[in-house]
Design a protein around this motif. Structure first.
Motif, mmCIF file in Angstrom:
data_model
loop_
_atom_site.group_PDB
_atom_site.id
_atom_site.type_symbol
_atom_site.label_atom_id
_atom_site.label_comp_id
_atom_site.label_asym_id
_atom_site.label_seq_id
_atom_site.Cartn_x
_atom_site.Cartn_y
_atom_site.Cartn_z
ATOM 1 N N ASP A 91 19.898 -14.105 53.947
ATOM 2 C CA ASP A 91 18.790 -13.310 53.404
ATOM 3 C C ASP A 91 17.697 -13.012 54.426
ATOM 4 O OD1 ASP A 91 20.164 -13.435 51.047
ATOM 5 O OD2 ASP A 91 18.929 -15.003 50.155
ATOM 6 N N VAL A 92 18.106 -12.743 55.677
ATOM 7 C CA VAL A 92 17.142 -12.262 56.658
ATOM 8 C C VAL A 92 16.867 -10.790 56.343
ATOM 9 C CG1 VAL A 92 16.695 -11.850 59.108
ATOM 10 C CG2 VAL A 92 18.044 -13.842 58.396
ATOM 11 N N PRO A 93 15.608 -10.400 56.133
ATOM 12 C CA PRO A 93 15.332 -8.983 55.829
ATOM 13 C C PRO A 93 15.855 -8.083 56.942
ATOM 14 C CG PRO A 93 13.390 -10.344 55.435
ATOM 15 C CD PRO A 93 14.382 -11.221 56.124
ATOM 16 N N ALA A 94 16.480 -6.966 56.553
ATOM 17 C CA ALA A 94 17.095 -6.082 57.550
ATOM 18 C C ALA A 94 16.090 -5.637 58.598
ATOM 19 C CB ALA A 94 17.711 -4.871 56.844
ATOM 20 N N GLN A 95 14.859 -5.355 58.173
ATOM 21 C CA GLN A 95 13.867 -4.865 59.130
ATOM 22 C C GLN A 95 13.415 -5.948 60.101
ATOM 23 O OE1 GLN A 95 13.444 -5.196 55.887
ATOM 24 N NE2 GLN A 95 11.474 -6.172 55.399
ATOM 25 N N SER A 96 13.722 -7.219 59.790
ATOM 26 C CA SER A 96 13.302 -8.329 60.649
ATOM 27 C C SER A 96 14.399 -8.811 61.580
ATOM 28 C CB SER A 96 12.825 -9.513 59.785
ATOM 29 O OG SER A 96 11.736 -9.150 58.970
ATOM 30 N N VAL A 97 15.585 -8.188 61.510
ATOM 31 C CA VAL A 97 16.705 -8.658 62.321
ATOM 32 C C VAL A 97 16.416 -8.577 63.822
ATOM 33 C CG1 VAL A 97 19.101 -8.171 62.973
ATOM 34 C CG2 VAL A 97 18.462 -8.319 60.566
ATOM 35 N N PRO A 98 15.866 -7.471 64.341
ATOM 36 C CA PRO A 98 15.585 -7.455 65.790
ATOM 37 C C PRO A 98 14.658 -8.591 66.219
ATOM 38 C CG PRO A 98 15.465 -5.240 64.893
ATOM 39 C CD PRO A 98 15.576 -6.163 63.716
ATOM 40 N N GLU A 99 13.626 -8.867 65.436
ATOM 41 C CA GLU A 99 12.715 -9.963 65.774
ATOM 42 C C GLU A 99 13.418 -11.314 65.693
ATOM 43 O OE1 GLU A 99 8.323 -11.721 64.423
ATOM 44 O OE2 GLU A 99 9.113 -9.869 63.548
ATOM 45 N N ALA A 100 14.295 -11.466 64.683
ATOM 46 C CA ALA A 100 15.042 -12.713 64.546
ATOM 47 C C ALA A 100 15.963 -12.933 65.739
ATOM 48 C CB ALA A 100 15.846 -12.713 63.247
ATOM 49 N N LEU A 101 16.662 -11.879 66.161
ATOM 50 C CA LEU A 101 17.564 -12.002 67.301
ATOM 51 C C LEU A 101 16.801 -12.282 68.588
ATOM 52 C CD1 LEU A 101 20.137 -9.121 66.642
ATOM 53 C CD2 LEU A 101 20.275 -11.528 66.009
ATOM 54 N N GLY A 102 15.661 -11.621 68.749
ATOM 55 C CA GLY A 102 14.851 -11.882 69.935
ATOM 56 C C GLY A 102 14.355 -13.317 69.983
ATOM 57 N N GLY A 103 13.939 -13.829 68.807
ATOM 58 C CA GLY A 103 13.470 -15.215 68.759
ATOM 59 C C GLY A 103 14.581 -16.206 69.036
ATOM 60 N N LEU A 104 15.755 -15.968 68.476
ATOM 61 C CA LEU A 104 16.886 -16.867 68.716
ATOM 62 C C LEU A 104 17.314 -16.841 70.178
ATOM 63 C CD1 LEU A 104 19.047 -16.097 65.539
ATOM 64 C CD2 LEU A 104 17.790 -18.213 66.006
ATOM 65 N N ALA A 105 17.262 -15.654 70.788
ATOM 66 C CA ALA A 105 17.669 -15.528 72.188
ATOM 67 C C ALA A 105 16.763 -16.331 73.116
ATOM 68 C CB ALA A 105 17.676 -14.056 72.591
ATOM 69 N N SER A 106 15.520 -16.560 72.693
ATOM 70 C CA SER A 106 14.576 -17.297 73.545
ATOM 71 C C SER A 106 14.726 -18.808 73.427
ATOM 72 C CB SER A 106 13.145 -16.899 73.171
ATOM 73 O OG SER A 106 12.806 -17.391 71.873
ATOM 74 N N LEU A 107 15.557 -19.266 72.491
ATOM 75 C CA LEU A 107 15.720 -20.710 72.280
ATOM 76 C C LEU A 107 16.887 -21.242 73.099
ATOM 77 C CD1 LEU A 107 15.249 -20.853 68.381
ATOM 78 C CD2 LEU A 107 13.525 -21.269 70.167
ATOM 79 N N LYS A 108 16.658 -22.276 73.843
ATOM 80 C CA LYS A 108 17.697 -22.889 74.668
ATOM 81 C C LYS A 108 18.747 -23.549 73.767
ATOM 82 C CE LYS A 108 18.411 -26.289 78.348
ATOM 83 N NZ LYS A 108 19.213 -25.368 79.184
ATOM 84 N N GLY A 109 20.027 -23.337 74.113
ATOM 85 C CA GLY A 109 21.104 -23.975 73.368
ATOM 86 C C GLY A 109 21.492 -23.256 72.085
ATOM 87 N N VAL A 110 21.000 -22.041 71.881
ATOM 88 C CA VAL A 110 21.279 -21.301 70.645
ATOM 89 C C VAL A 110 22.058 -20.031 70.992
ATOM 90 C CG1 VAL A 110 20.274 -20.076 68.682
ATOM 91 C CG2 VAL A 110 19.230 -22.204 69.503
ATOM 92 N N SER A 111 23.134 -19.768 70.268
ATOM 93 C CA SER A 111 23.903 -18.541 70.477
ATOM 94 C C SER A 111 24.271 -17.935 69.133
ATOM 95 C CB SER A 111 25.169 -18.805 71.303
ATOM 96 O OG SER A 111 26.030 -19.693 70.618
ATOM 97 N N LEU A 112 24.415 -16.621 69.134
ATOM 98 C CA LEU A 112 24.769 -15.891 67.923
ATOM 99 C C LEU A 112 26.280 -15.731 67.864
ATOM 100 C CD1 LEU A 112 23.741 -14.188 65.460
ATOM 101 C CD2 LEU A 112 23.883 -12.202 66.975
ATOM 102 N N ARG A 113 26.885 -16.137 66.749
ATOM 103 C CA ARG A 113 28.330 -16.021 66.573
ATOM 104 C C ARG A 113 28.719 -14.830 65.682
ATOM 105 N NH1 ARG A 113 31.273 -20.635 68.054
ATOM 106 N NH2 ARG A 113 30.412 -21.245 70.080
ATOM 107 N N GLY A 114 27.826 -14.361 64.838
ATOM 108 C CA GLY A 114 28.189 -13.244 63.980
ATOM 109 C C GLY A 114 27.029 -12.804 63.108
ATOM 110 N N MET A 115 27.139 -11.569 62.612
ATOM 111 C CA MET A 115 26.173 -11.029 61.658
ATOM 112 C C MET A 115 26.940 -10.250 60.604
ATOM 113 S SD MET A 115 22.931 -9.581 63.815
ATOM 114 C CE MET A 115 23.841 -8.194 64.468
#
Length: 228
Positions: A91-115
């Protein structure tokens, strides 16, 4: 003398663009945590950072689910262990996805596996497509019957085949070029996805209908061809 067909078959497809109710992110985390309870794991700095990020986007802690947990204990069990965690963030709001991805990318040890997009039941949209497809099937059948001089009697069979909005690919968002080949590299490297502003997906329906028809010409009884 040729025998007229006893059935008319129609095949109609209708589709509609539908908006998601939210986006689900599948995230892989590599870090350290005190192993002893799930509550202790949830206090790992990586998970706390993700929770803080998502709260700022209006996504509560109850939307962050641990799907799997793998750890390798050190010499002293409770002194801290290497942990790999697979998370599902719903339930991440669609309009917030770019901000969510940017925030996750800045965290060490975190990777995106799928959306993937989440659409809910889509009951109203399904009802509208079904009505439209059946109405068009009947219109076509009446047109064929009138042209052939036949009378429609009744529906012999009707089948439905739905195409869901996320059927186009596994994750609903294609991975960026080269990312698939790098999927097994360090978790510190954020996996790229092609992201567009329009998150809509296509819901489709194909209706196959068979209708019984009567004899040529005007005969007593039976169902009228319904030209109006």
């Amino acid at each position: 003398m040729s025998t007229p067909p006893d059935r008319i078959e129609t095949l109609v497809t209708r589709d509609a663009w539908v908006k998601p109710i939210g986006i689900t992110l599948q995230v892989h985390v590599v870090g350290t945590a005190l192993v002893g309870s799930m509550a202790a794991v949830r206090k790992s700095k990586e998970l706390v950072a993700i929770q803080d990020l998502m709260r700022g986007l209006g996504v509560g802690d109850d939307k962050i689910r641990i799907d799997s947990l793998t750890f390798a204990a050190g010499e002293r069990w409770f002194s801290g262990s290497s942990v790999e965690i697979d998370l599902e963030i719903r339930d991440v709001p669609a309009q917030s996805v770019p901000e969510a991805l940017g925030g996750l990318a800045s965290l060490k040890g975190v990777s995106l596996r799928g959306m993937r997009r989440e659409y809910g039941a889509l009951s109203a949209e399904r009802d509208e497509l079904l009505r439209a497809a059946v109405a068009e099937s009947m219109r076509q059948a009446r047109l064929i019957a009138d042209a052939a001089g036949l009378r429609l009697r009744s529906v012999h069979s009707l089948s439905q085949q739905w195409g869901e909005p996320n059927d186009d690919n596994d994750h609903a968002y294609p991975m960026a070029r080269g990312a698939r080949a790098k999927l097994s590299v360090s978790a510190d490297d954020m996996k790229g996805y092609q992201l567009v502003e329009n998150h809509e997906g296509k819901l489709s329906l194909t209706v196959r209908m068979e209708l019984r028809v009567g004899e040529f010409g005007e005969a007593a009884g039976g169902t009228e061809s319904g030209g109006g």
